[in-house]
Design a protein around this motif. Sequence first.
Motif, PDB file in Angstrom:
ATOM      1  N   PHE A  54       0.837  -1.197   0.000  1.00  0.00           N
ATOM      2  CA  PHE A  54       0.000   0.000   0.000  1.00  0.00           C
ATOM      3  C   PHE A  54       0.872   1.246   0.000  1.00  0.00           C
ATOM      4  N   VAL A  55       0.486   2.235  -0.804  1.00  0.00           N
ATOM      5  CA  VAL A  55       1.173   3.526  -0.836  1.00  0.00           C
ATOM      6  C   VAL A  55       0.271   4.609  -0.254  1.00  0.00           C
ATOM      7  N   GLY A  56      -0.942   4.688  -0.749  1.00  0.00           N
ATOM      8  CA  GLY A  56      -1.867   5.693  -0.263  1.00  0.00           C
ATOM      9  C   GLY A  56      -3.236   5.500  -0.860  1.00  0.00           C
ATOM     10  N   ALA A  57      -4.228   6.153  -0.268  1.00  0.00           N
ATOM     11  CA  ALA A  57      -5.597   6.028  -0.739  1.00  0.00           C
ATOM     12  C   ALA A  57      -6.375   7.293  -0.440  1.00  0.00           C
ATOM     13  N   ILE A  58      -7.454   7.471  -1.193  1.00  0.00           N
ATOM     14  CA  ILE A  58      -8.362   8.586  -0.971  1.00  0.00           C
ATOM     15  C   ILE A  58      -9.780   8.030  -0.907  1.00  0.00           C
ATOM     16  N   ARG A  59     -10.512   8.430   0.099  1.00  0.00           N
ATOM     17  CA  ARG A  59     -11.855   7.903   0.294  1.00  0.00           C
ATOM     18  C   ARG A  59     -12.843   8.574  -0.642  1.00  0.00           C
ATOM     19  N   ARG A  60     -13.850   7.815  -1.052  1.00  0.00           N
ATOM     20  CA  ARG A  60     -14.842   8.342  -1.982  1.00  0.00           C
ATOM     21  C   ARG A  60     -15.699   9.406  -1.330  1.00  0.00           C
ATOM     22  N   SER A  61     -15.931   9.264  -0.023  1.00  0.00           N
ATOM     23  CA  SER A  61     -16.744  10.224   0.700  1.00  0.00           C
ATOM     24  C   SER A  61     -15.855  11.076   1.576  1.00  0.00           C
ATOM     25  N   GLY A  62     -15.833  12.355   1.316  1.00  0.00           N
ATOM     26  CA  GLY A  62     -15.030  13.249   2.142  1.00  0.00           C
ATOM     27  C   GLY A  62     -13.641  13.503   1.613  1.00  0.00           C
ATOM     28  N   GLY A  63     -13.124  12.572   0.811  1.00  0.00           N
ATOM     29  CA  GLY A  63     -11.814  12.790   0.218  1.00  0.00           C
ATOM     30  C   GLY A  63     -10.654  12.678   1.186  1.00  0.00           C
ATOM     31  N   HIS A  64     -10.870  12.038   2.335  1.00  0.00           N
ATOM     32  CA  HIS A  64      -9.761  11.879   3.279  1.00  0.00           C
ATOM     33  C   HIS A  64      -8.696  10.977   2.661  1.00  0.00           C
ATOM     34  N   THR A  65      -7.440  11.282   2.976  1.00  0.00           N
ATOM     35  CA  THR A  65      -6.325  10.530   2.407  1.00  0.00           C
ATOM     36  C   THR A  65      -5.542   9.801   3.492  1.00  0.00           C
ATOM     37  N   TYR A  66      -4.938   8.706   3.098  1.00  0.00           N
ATOM     38  CA  TYR A  66      -4.171   7.859   3.995  1.00  0.00           C
ATOM     39  C   TYR A  66      -2.910   7.424   3.263  1.00  0.00           C
ATOM     40  N   TYR A  67      -1.805   7.311   3.994  1.00  0.00           N
ATOM     41  CA  TYR A  67      -0.524   7.016   3.362  1.00  0.00           C
ATOM     42  C   TYR A  67       0.275   5.997   4.148  1.00  0.00           C
ATOM     43  N   LYS A  68       1.129   5.315   3.418  1.00  0.00           N
ATOM     44  CA  LYS A  68       2.170   4.489   4.038  1.00  0.00           C
ATOM     45  C   LYS A  68       3.095   5.432   4.800  1.00  0.00           C
ATOM     46  N   ASP A  69       3.564   4.983   5.953  1.00  0.00           N
ATOM     47  CA  ASP A  69       4.372   5.862   6.803  1.00  0.00           C
ATOM     48  C   ASP A  69       5.582   6.431   6.063  1.00  0.00           C
ATOM     49  N   SER A  70       6.230   5.612   5.268  1.00  0.00           N
ATOM     50  CA  SER A  70       7.487   6.050   4.650  1.00  0.00           C
ATOM     51  C   SER A  70       7.296   7.067   3.528  1.00  0.00           C
ATOM     52  N   VAL A  71       6.062   7.269   3.083  1.00  0.00           N
ATOM     53  CA  VAL A  71       5.823   8.266   2.033  1.00  0.00           C
ATOM     54  C   VAL A  71       5.044   9.469   2.555  1.00  0.00           C
ATOM     55  N   GLN A  72       4.570   9.359   3.789  1.00  0.00           N
ATOM     56  CA  GLN A  72       3.831  10.475   4.397  1.00  0.00           C
ATOM     57  C   GLN A  72       4.664  11.750   4.355  1.00  0.00           C
ATOM     58  N   GLY A  73       4.066  12.832   3.858  1.00  0.00           N
ATOM     59  CA  GLY A  73       4.783  14.090   3.761  1.00  0.00           C
ATOM     60  C   GLY A  73       5.530  14.284   2.448  1.00  0.00           C
ATOM     61  N   ARG A  74       5.735  13.207   1.720  1.00  0.00           N
ATOM     62  CA  ARG A  74       6.408  13.303   0.413  1.00  0.00           C
ATOM     63  C   ARG A  74       5.438  13.061  -0.744  1.00  0.00           C
ATOM     64  N   PHE A  75       4.469  12.189  -0.520  1.00  0.00           N
ATOM     65  CA  PHE A  75       3.504  11.832  -1.566  1.00  0.00           C
ATOM     66  C   PHE A  75       2.141  12.431  -1.229  1.00  0.00           C
ATOM     67  N   THR A  76       1.432  12.810  -2.289  1.00  0.00           N
ATOM     68  CA  THR A  76       0.095  13.362  -2.121  1.00  0.00           C
ATOM     69  C   THR A  76      -0.841  12.776  -3.165  1.00  0.00           C
ATOM     70  N   ILE A  77      -1.961  12.269  -2.707  1.00  0.00           N
ATOM     71  CA  ILE A  77      -3.000  11.764  -3.608  1.00  0.00           C
ATOM     72  C   ILE A  77      -4.067  12.834  -3.768  1.00  0.00           C
ATOM     73  N   SER A  78      -4.487  13.006  -5.021  1.00  0.00           N
ATOM     74  CA  SER A  78      -5.566  13.951  -5.284  1.00  0.00           C
ATOM     75  C   SER A  78      -6.511  13.369  -6.322  1.00  0.00           C
ATOM     76  N   ARG A  79      -7.711  13.861  -6.301  1.00  0.00           N
ATOM     77  CA  ARG A  79      -8.747  13.353  -7.203  1.00  0.00           C
ATOM     78  C   ARG A  79      -9.310  14.523  -7.998  1.00  0.00           C
TER      79      ARG A  79
END
Length: 125
Positions: free
Chosen positions: A47-72
Amino acid sequence: QVQLVESGGGLVLPGDSLRLSCAVTGTSVRSYEMAWFRQAPGKEREFVGAIRRSGGHTYYKDSVQGRFTISRDNAKNTVDLQMNSLKPEDSAVYYCAAGLVVLSGIRDESGYRHWGQGTRVTVSS
């Protein structure tokens, strides 16, 4: 038929940035949880990261947090992964995935029904 097509991979230097895009057809990106996974040679997909369909909350793998950003982008029906400060250990094939998953399973690939073919990212000097 739901189809996911990734693009944007390539060869970059350590410290560089890269933006991956996942084009979705056959459904709306708002209809599913959308996630990025990656698989390095000889390793399991993770897993790297995900974005929820409702609300657009994002979640990341610890090692990429702060470096990677998911957007829709609802208008373009795409999900992007902006990757900054890339490291050699980020080298992998990156996959886009879509599924109807509960929060507790958002990092679990088994909950994602639809997958793209992957795009390769190589970070090397």
